[in-house]
Design an enzyme around this catalytic site. Structure first.
Site, PDB file in Angstrom:
ATOM      1  CG  ASP A  99       7.367  25.335 -15.886  1.00  0.00           C
ATOM      2  OD1 ASP A  99       6.704  25.257 -16.940  1.00  0.00           O
ATOM      3  OD2 ASP A  99       7.138  26.199 -15.026  1.00  0.00           O
ATOM      4  CG  ASP A 102      13.460  28.889 -12.406  1.00  0.00           C
ATOM      5  OD1 ASP A 102      13.708  27.772 -11.907  1.00  0.00           O
ATOM      6  OD2 ASP A 102      12.358  29.454 -12.276  1.00  0.00           O
ATOM      7  CB  CYS A 158      25.605  48.502 -11.593  1.00  0.00           C
ATOM      8  SG  CYS A 158      24.684  47.590 -12.840  1.00  0.00           S
ATOM      9  CB  CYS A 215      23.351  47.481 -16.223  1.00  0.00           C
ATOM     10  SG  CYS A 215      22.223  48.624 -15.420  1.00  0.00           S
ATOM     11  CB  CYS A 271      23.946  51.693 -13.432  1.00  0.00           C
ATOM     12  SG  CYS A 271      22.862  50.862 -12.244  1.00  0.00           S
ATOM     13  CG  HIS A 313      19.667  47.676 -12.043  1.00  0.00           C
ATOM     14  ND1 HIS A 313      20.994  48.025 -12.089  1.00  0.00           N
ATOM     15  CD2 HIS A 313      19.431  47.239 -10.775  1.00  0.00           C
ATOM     16  CE1 HIS A 313      21.544  47.824 -10.897  1.00  0.00           C
ATOM     17  NE2 HIS A 313      20.616  47.352 -10.089  1.00  0.00           N
TER      18      HIS A 313
END
Lengths: 378, 378
Positions: A98, A274, A312, A314, A317, A343
């Site tokens: 930015d 974002d 999930c 991931c 998990c 996560h």
């Protein structure tokens, strides 16, 4: 024309027939980025509580870093000397910085805006600092991110139409100065985006977008939203901006949002977003799941052997229970922040994958309804 | 005989001809462990600043967890209910728990030792707590680690011979009670070690070891060293213990040490070690390298693009510079702790790999000289 020589190419690959949503791809010198994309925030050149290896495992293609923070520490000259931000961070994929403006305006109560730029005090040591359009470009060129932003003035909400116009005009003049400074820099490989301002006024938003488009940027950001205004107004402003922005350029909405916001903004034609929400909430124990968010410190999870989110995929998990995560948070363990951040970012990046698939398959409305129902079912 | 039914089998595979050092393998219900082994410390059921995925990447085969901490939070009953410590942590490889005694003695100024056990106040909430040999076994059986420890009294240094004998006798009586309690528990899959005490007196150390061996444990720990006594005395005590311990059982020296200590204790016949040094130092920015340790916060590293340790093969050294790590520490980033811990543990575990290879190849002295010279060359 600065826009025509940009090394970033954008391709729209699919459109949602029932909204302004589109799926595409950004080609950068550091790899391709599938859009719509959510960028994890790596404030100080690191996504808090994760390593770059983990971000690769999560398949993040594009990270955001904050110019303000890196300018103050370790300083853009140090990063330039160390080979630029990609090399400094050990991150071979795409980066966006930015302009530093948002932090100057949000983190510093003592600041002074003039035509020239902004004078402010460092939040680290109180030292006087000055950020101008030219400086914002100098710093961002030294950092070397693939996408960089023009310096804009960030208006508070609410603000009068007169004040919003005045601020928009300043932002437009600064955008032109940024473009000129950028053209004079050795900045091959970077793409400079203009930022649409105009407060909560659709006419100003449209005008600002139009005038930026005349300047021909390789992409456009929408700034100054999600600063306290009601959601309906944020959507209206986004619509006003998008209506004036070219179809063949990426659109980046700065600083949003919650999972449902992401889908909604995509339907309004946004390609890039974002937010610190998934990472900051993670460190505070607020975890996103397919059934809404949960606060893992809650005593109800003390003996809960289930994963955070049963649907999930991931690695957190698949391996750890709610009871274990709660224990780590209660014990103040660093691994609590690591696992929770992993996560939450997986949840966000996976949602973006689902959004992209839904656009290609023409099922974006169904996905939006599904996500909304899942959250309500909590 | 409790020892004969142990599920842990130990095999000596190679001996160093010039010292008491040996290389071997421990077979546990959660995989094989190559010895000599260094155990990363996972105090509260997590190695601070690392995930279990990272520990697997580091090829840690055996972790230590602290009974004292897990007993107070989340409590052994909760962990039992959640399937035991392996499952709670999501760690399928081998685990060892200490008895809790060391923390009771080192973290609590207000405590009362009786024949029965130790009364102390929780460091978390001041609540009164009681740890007896039977309780230490109950808790450790609930946790379910592959290796568990008898409760011992940890003597301060220096202590008189009379006091050391008195304490050793108590430790021996507690060891017997632990063995009895263990025999009455459903503790299949676990191996209970006795702990040699005796302060800084070789005669007491020898006697304690002999009497524990008579009780026939599947392995023996050496406790109460590295508590402030001069290094020469620690080595002398280790030698006295090892002289009385059986060749075919693993020997675990608790709470050491620096890299050179590890080699030296291996040469004294030690098979297992643990220490918070690599992980705690990492979080404070003290990093081990082949050329001694460095304090990464030092300004001299601000623009140092080299890896921490040019000869190190870890993923941190392959990707990040000293300048970046220094920046992360200065910015107070969690990733600083992650990367530093990863590197330091890699350094320790890699040193153990080199030690095991050197024993097999008959080059342990050369390795010791090399490590000493490298450190001196700093």
């Amino acid at each position: 024309m600065p826009g025509s020589s940009t090394p970033v190419r954008f391709e729209v690959l699919a459109r949602d027939s029932r909204s302004a949503g589109r799926a595409g791809r950004l080609y950068t010198p550091h790899g391709a980025v599938d859009t719509p994309v959510f960028m994890p925030v790596g404030t100080a050149g690191t996504v808090k509580a994760l390593t770059q290896e983990m971000l690769e495992e999560l398949d993040a293609q594009l990270l955001l870093a904050n110019t303000y923070h890196l300018f103050l520490r370790p300083g853009h000259e140090a990063i330039r000397e160390l080979g630029g931000l990609h090399r400094f961070m050990g991150w071979p994929r795409a980066l966006l910085t930015d302009s530093g403006g948002y932090q100057v305006f949000s983190m510093n109560s003592i600041r002074q805006v003039s035509e020239d730029g902004v004078t402010f005090s460092s939040h680290l040591d109180g030292s006087p600092q000055f950020l101008s359009p030219e400086k914002a470009i100098e710093v961002q060129v030294a950092l070397g991110a693939d996408f960089i932003m023009a310096l804009d003035e960030c208006l508070e909400y609410p603000a009068s139409h007169e004040k919003a116009r005045h601020s928009m005009e300043l932002t437009l003049r600064w955008a032109r100065r940024c473009q000129a400074a950028f053209a004079s820099e050795d900045s091959s490989g970077q793409a400079l985006f203009g930022i649409v301002q105009g407060g909560a006024y659709a006419d100003l938003r449209r005008e600002c977008a139009r005038r930026l488009v005349e300047m021909d940027f390789p992409g456009y950001a929408i700034g100054g939203l999600a600063v306290g205004e009601p959601p309906a107004l944020s959507y209206e402003m986004t619509e006003a901006c998008v209506a004036e922005l070219p179809e063949d350029k990426p659109r980046y909405l700065m600083g949003v949002g919650y999972p449902l916001d992401l889908i909604e903004y995509v339907r309004h034609g946004v390609d890039m977003m974002d937010c610190v929400l998934p990472t900051r909430n993670a460190r505070n124990g607020y975890l996103f799941t397919g059934a809404g968010s949960l606060h893992i410190r809650n005593a109800v999870y003390a003996r809960d052997s289930r994963p955070l989110d049963e649907r999930c995929g991931c690695s957190v998990c698949r391996r750890y229970s709610r009871a274990y995560l709660r224990h780590l948070f209660n014990a103040g363990e660093i691994s609590a922040a690591i696992l929770a951040t992993h996560h939450n970012l997986y949840f966000y990046l996976d949602l973006m994958r689902r959004i992209r698939t839904a656009i290609r398959e023409g099922t974006l409305d169904e996905l939006a309804n599904q996500v909304e129902m899942d959250e309500a079912a909590e």
